[in-house]
Motif scaffolding. Structure first.
Motif, PDB file in Angstrom:
ATOM      1  N   PHE A 187      85.611  48.572 -64.340  1.00  0.00           N
ATOM      2  CA  PHE A 187      85.615  48.605 -65.796  1.00  0.00           C
ATOM      3  C   PHE A 187      84.461  47.771 -66.338  1.00  0.00           C
ATOM      4  O   PHE A 187      84.307  46.597 -65.984  1.00  0.00           O
ATOM      5  N   LEU A 188      83.640  48.371 -67.189  1.00  0.00           N
ATOM      6  CA  LEU A 188      82.559  47.663 -67.870  1.00  0.00           C
ATOM      7  C   LEU A 188      83.104  47.197 -69.218  1.00  0.00           C
ATOM      8  O   LEU A 188      83.206  47.975 -70.172  1.00  0.00           O
ATOM      9  N   ASP A 189      83.490  45.940 -69.288  1.00  0.00           N
ATOM     10  CA  ASP A 189      84.220  45.443 -70.444  1.00  0.00           C
ATOM     11  C   ASP A 189      83.258  45.110 -71.583  1.00  0.00           C
ATOM     12  O   ASP A 189      82.841  43.968 -71.772  1.00  0.00           O
ATOM     13  N   TYR A 190      82.937  46.116 -72.361  1.00  0.00           N
ATOM     14  CA  TYR A 190      82.021  46.002 -73.491  1.00  0.00           C
ATOM     15  C   TYR A 190      82.538  45.018 -74.541  1.00  0.00           C
ATOM     16  O   TYR A 190      81.765  44.419 -75.292  1.00  0.00           O
ATOM     17  N   ASN A 191      83.864  44.830 -74.600  1.00  0.00           N
ATOM     18  CA  ASN A 191      84.426  43.935 -75.609  1.00  0.00           C
ATOM     19  C   ASN A 191      84.134  42.468 -75.349  1.00  0.00           C
ATOM     20  O   ASN A 191      84.431  41.620 -76.202  1.00  0.00           O
ATOM     21  N   GLN A 192      83.553  42.137 -74.212  1.00  0.00           N
ATOM     22  CA  GLN A 192      83.126  40.760 -73.997  1.00  0.00           C
ATOM     23  C   GLN A 192      81.981  40.376 -74.930  1.00  0.00           C
ATOM     24  O   GLN A 192      81.586  39.211 -74.988  1.00  0.00           O
ATOM     25  N   ASN A 193      81.450  41.346 -75.659  1.00  0.00           N
ATOM     26  CA  ASN A 193      80.409  41.059 -76.650  1.00  0.00           C
ATOM     27  C   ASN A 193      80.975  40.934 -78.067  1.00  0.00           C
ATOM     28  O   ASN A 193      80.211  40.774 -79.021  1.00  0.00           O
ATOM     29  N   ALA A 194      82.287  41.001 -78.200  1.00  0.00           N
ATOM     30  CA  ALA A 194      82.909  40.866 -79.516  1.00  0.00           C
ATOM     31  C   ALA A 194      83.096  39.390 -79.862  1.00  0.00           C
ATOM     32  O   ALA A 194      83.041  38.508 -78.998  1.00  0.00           O
ATOM     33  N   ARG A 195      83.314  39.139 -81.138  1.00  0.00           N
ATOM     34  CA  ARG A 195      83.559  37.771 -81.615  1.00  0.00           C
ATOM     35  C   ARG A 195      84.767  37.156 -80.906  1.00  0.00           C
ATOM     36  O   ARG A 195      85.800  37.804 -80.727  1.00  0.00           O
ATOM     37  N   ASP A 196      84.625  35.902 -80.509  1.00  0.00           N
ATOM     38  CA  ASP A 196      85.714  35.136 -79.909  1.00  0.00           C
ATOM     39  C   ASP A 196      86.212  35.706 -78.584  1.00  0.00           C
ATOM     40  O   ASP A 196      87.342  35.485 -78.177  1.00  0.00           O
ATOM     41  N   ARG A 197      85.364  36.459 -77.891  1.00  0.00           N
ATOM     42  CA  ARG A 197      85.674  36.865 -76.520  1.00  0.00           C
ATOM     43  C   ARG A 197      84.751  36.049 -75.626  1.00  0.00           C
ATOM     44  O   ARG A 197      83.537  36.007 -75.837  1.00  0.00           O
ATOM     45  N   THR A 198      85.317  35.384 -74.649  1.00  0.00           N
ATOM     46  CA  THR A 198      84.528  34.477 -73.836  1.00  0.00           C
ATOM     47  C   THR A 198      84.697  34.769 -72.350  1.00  0.00           C
ATOM     48  O   THR A 198      85.713  35.317 -71.923  1.00  0.00           O
ATOM     49  N   LEU A 199      83.699  34.375 -71.585  1.00  0.00           N
ATOM     50  CA  LEU A 199      83.725  34.445 -70.130  1.00  0.00           C
ATOM     51  C   LEU A 199      83.595  33.035 -69.570  1.00  0.00           C
ATOM     52  O   LEU A 199      83.025  32.147 -70.223  1.00  0.00           O
ATOM     53  N   ALA A 200      84.095  32.833 -68.374  1.00  0.00           N
ATOM     54  CA  ALA A 200      83.905  31.538 -67.723  1.00  0.00           C
ATOM     55  C   ALA A 200      82.424  31.257 -67.569  1.00  0.00           C
ATOM     56  O   ALA A 200      81.632  32.135 -67.213  1.00  0.00           O
ATOM     57  N   ALA A 201      82.031  30.028 -67.844  1.00  0.00           N
ATOM     58  CA  ALA A 201      80.628  29.640 -67.759  1.00  0.00           C
ATOM     59  C   ALA A 201      80.136  29.651 -66.322  1.00  0.00           C
ATOM     60  O   ALA A 201      80.916  29.505 -65.372  1.00  0.00           O
ATOM     61  N   ALA A 202      78.836  29.807 -66.166  1.00  0.00           N
ATOM     62  CA  ALA A 202      78.220  29.592 -64.860  1.00  0.00           C
ATOM     63  C   ALA A 202      78.555  28.179 -64.390  1.00  0.00           C
ATOM     64  O   ALA A 202      78.530  27.229 -65.178  1.00  0.00           O
ATOM     65  N   TYR A 203      78.900  28.047 -63.128  1.00  0.00           N
ATOM     66  CA  TYR A 203      79.291  26.792 -62.471  1.00  0.00           C
ATOM     67  C   TYR A 203      80.696  26.331 -62.846  1.00  0.00           C
ATOM     68  O   TYR A 203      81.113  25.239 -62.465  1.00  0.00           O
ATOM     69  N   SER A 204      81.441  27.155 -63.576  1.00  0.00           N
ATOM     70  CA  SER A 204      82.795  26.783 -63.945  1.00  0.00           C
ATOM     71  C   SER A 204      83.741  26.992 -62.767  1.00  0.00           C
ATOM     72  O   SER A 204      83.716  28.032 -62.112  1.00  0.00           O
TER      73      SER A 204
ATOM     74  N   ILE B 131      89.831  22.781 -66.377  1.00  0.00           N
ATOM     75  CA  ILE B 131      89.378  23.377 -65.121  1.00  0.00           C
ATOM     76  C   ILE B 131      88.148  24.243 -65.392  1.00  0.00           C
ATOM     77  O   ILE B 131      87.120  24.103 -64.739  1.00  0.00           O
ATOM     78  N   ASP B 132      88.253  25.153 -66.377  1.00  0.00           N
ATOM     79  CA  ASP B 132      87.092  26.006 -66.652  1.00  0.00           C
ATOM     80  C   ASP B 132      86.741  26.023 -68.137  1.00  0.00           C
ATOM     81  O   ASP B 132      87.579  25.838 -69.013  1.00  0.00           O
ATOM     82  N   PHE B 133      85.447  26.254 -68.365  1.00  0.00           N
ATOM     83  CA  PHE B 133      84.850  26.244 -69.697  1.00  0.00           C
ATOM     84  C   PHE B 133      84.460  27.672 -70.073  1.00  0.00           C
ATOM     85  O   PHE B 133      83.860  28.383 -69.269  1.00  0.00           O
ATOM     86  N   HIS B 134      84.781  28.058 -71.316  1.00  0.00           N
ATOM     87  CA  HIS B 134      84.534  29.427 -71.767  1.00  0.00           C
ATOM     88  C   HIS B 134      83.663  29.411 -73.024  1.00  0.00           C
ATOM     89  O   HIS B 134      84.179  29.304 -74.144  1.00  0.00           O
ATOM     90  N   PRO B 135      82.350  29.517 -72.865  1.00  0.00           N
ATOM     91  CA  PRO B 135      81.457  29.438 -74.018  1.00  0.00           C
ATOM     92  C   PRO B 135      81.337  30.746 -74.789  1.00  0.00           C
ATOM     93  O   PRO B 135      81.449  31.836 -74.226  1.00  0.00           O
ATOM     94  N   TRP B 136      81.110  30.619 -76.088  1.00  0.00           N
ATOM     95  CA  TRP B 136      80.751  31.751 -76.926  1.00  0.00           C
ATOM     96  C   TRP B 136      79.326  32.182 -76.594  1.00  0.00           C
ATOM     97  O   TRP B 136      78.559  31.439 -75.957  1.00  0.00           O
ATOM     98  N   GLN B 137      78.971  33.377 -77.074  1.00  0.00           N
ATOM     99  CA  GLN B 137      77.628  33.912 -76.826  1.00  0.00           C
ATOM    100  C   GLN B 137      76.672  33.604 -77.985  1.00  0.00           C
ATOM    101  O   GLN B 137      75.749  34.349 -78.278  1.00  0.00           O
ATOM    102  N   VAL B 138      76.918  32.464 -78.648  1.00  0.00           N
ATOM    103  CA  VAL B 138      76.083  32.016 -79.767  1.00  0.00           C
ATOM    104  C   VAL B 138      75.739  30.548 -79.577  1.00  0.00           C
ATOM    105  O   VAL B 138      76.358  29.841 -78.780  1.00  0.00           O
TER     106      VAL B 138
END
Length: 335
Positions: free
Chosen positions: A224-241, A115-122
């Protein structure tokens, strides 16, 4: 008896869609075929969001009311053109994650019930140095999209002062994500520190609206400004997901000048294709320029280089404060 299937031509590939009439979103009657066709219809956008990035998958092979499979590793048995990238988790273990390089790979995964894709920031060429700073604007109980939008405009103001450009999107819920392309010169710890410095400055400007408090008991009715979304292996749903919710909402890129008026409930699997056909990808310029995070790292150091807690599944990190809920720490001290 063999399962029914249909075939879709996606770029230079033919993607088989098995059980195309299986209902994935019962409340609105969206089928597996509609899910796959949705991703093809926004192909340029989802490809830009995922291109050459390791990604995790949220799969619901029996639809969103069935079992969820959060998949970090791609199976060995797959088409040779579905690529992978090796990533390392905080535990030190590794995995071969999906690495999208063409739209057909997205369609292939959607057929698997993704259903949804969660990419790394690399990017796969350098999985140790992020090329994206993420600002996750996350409403807490008592707040909603209205408050998230107010915080987003403070985020934009700060980015402008730093000479950086951010690209906002709805989360598919009540939140907003802002992505900033950065030079891949810093490791995860440094990028996370930059995210902490950024979030603290937003909090300082609107303390009644925003917080960096990791512990929920300290957040109150604030964003909440979730700063930990910049940590290793923390992902957000991709744009258009698409998101796994009854009305099939979509995490949708928006332009800053339309953010003041958008309603995230208007963006779903059946409305976004028409928007995309009319406007194209409003984040088409996101890769045109990458920025330095040096000003944010300098701010982090000026403020005493005080770190904040990591998520609970991480090993104890250098410089991290005690990972103890404040009320429990007080109870232990009183005892």
């Amino acid at each position: 008896m063999a399962s029914p299937y249909t075939e879709l031509t996606v770029g230079d590939r033919v993607v088989k869609v098995t059980n195309p009439d299986k209902i994935y979103f019962p409340e609105i009657g969206v089928t597996k075929r509609e899910l796959v066709e949705y991703y093809v219809s926004v192909g340029d956008g989802i490809l830009r969001a995922l291109y050459d990035r390791p990604a995790h998958l949220r799969r619901y092979p029996d639809g969103i009311e069935g079992e969820e499979i959060y998949q970090k590793r791609m199976p060995a048995k797959r088409p040779e053109w579905v690529r992978t990238a090796t990533v390392r988790f905080p535990s030190g273990r590794t995995a071969d994650a999906l690495n999208v390089t063409e739209i057909a790979a997205v369609a292939y995964c959607a057929n698997l019930g993704t259903i949804d894709f969660h990419p790394w920031q690399v990017r796969s060429s350098d999985v140790e140095h992020p090329d994206e700073l993420r600002v996750d604007i996350d409403p807490q109980p008592g707040t909603g999209f209205k408050e998230a939008r107010e915080v987003a405009f403070v985020v934009r103001e700060l980015l402008q002062e730093l000479g950086m450009t951010g690209f906002p999107k709805t989360s598919g819920g009540r939140g907003i994500h802002v992505a900033v392309r950065i030079e891949p010169r810093w490791d995860f710890i440094q990028v996370r520190h930059a995210g902490i410095a950024f979030a603290r400055e937003v909090e300082r400007r609107v303390p009644h609206l925003a917080t960096t408090a990791w512990w929920k008991e300290e957040r109150g009715e604030r964003i909440f400004l979730d700063y930990n979304q910049n940590a290793r292996d923390r992902t957000l749903a991709a744009a258009y997901s698409v998101r796994a919710k009854p009305n099939a909402p979509v995490s949708t890129p928006v332009a800053w000048d339309e953010l003041a008026d958008v309603d995230p409930r208007d963006f779903d699997i059946r409305t976004v294709p028409a928007r995309f056909a009319a406007l194209g990808d409003v984040h088409a310029a996101i890769d045109e320029r990458a920025f330095s995070i040096e000003p944010l790292l300098e701010r982090f150091e000026r403020e005493g280089a005080e770190d904040l807690p990591y998520p609970p599944n991480y090993p104890k990190m250098p410089g991290e404060p005690k990972r103890v809920q404040p009320s429990k720490a007080r109870d232990a001290a009183d005892g």
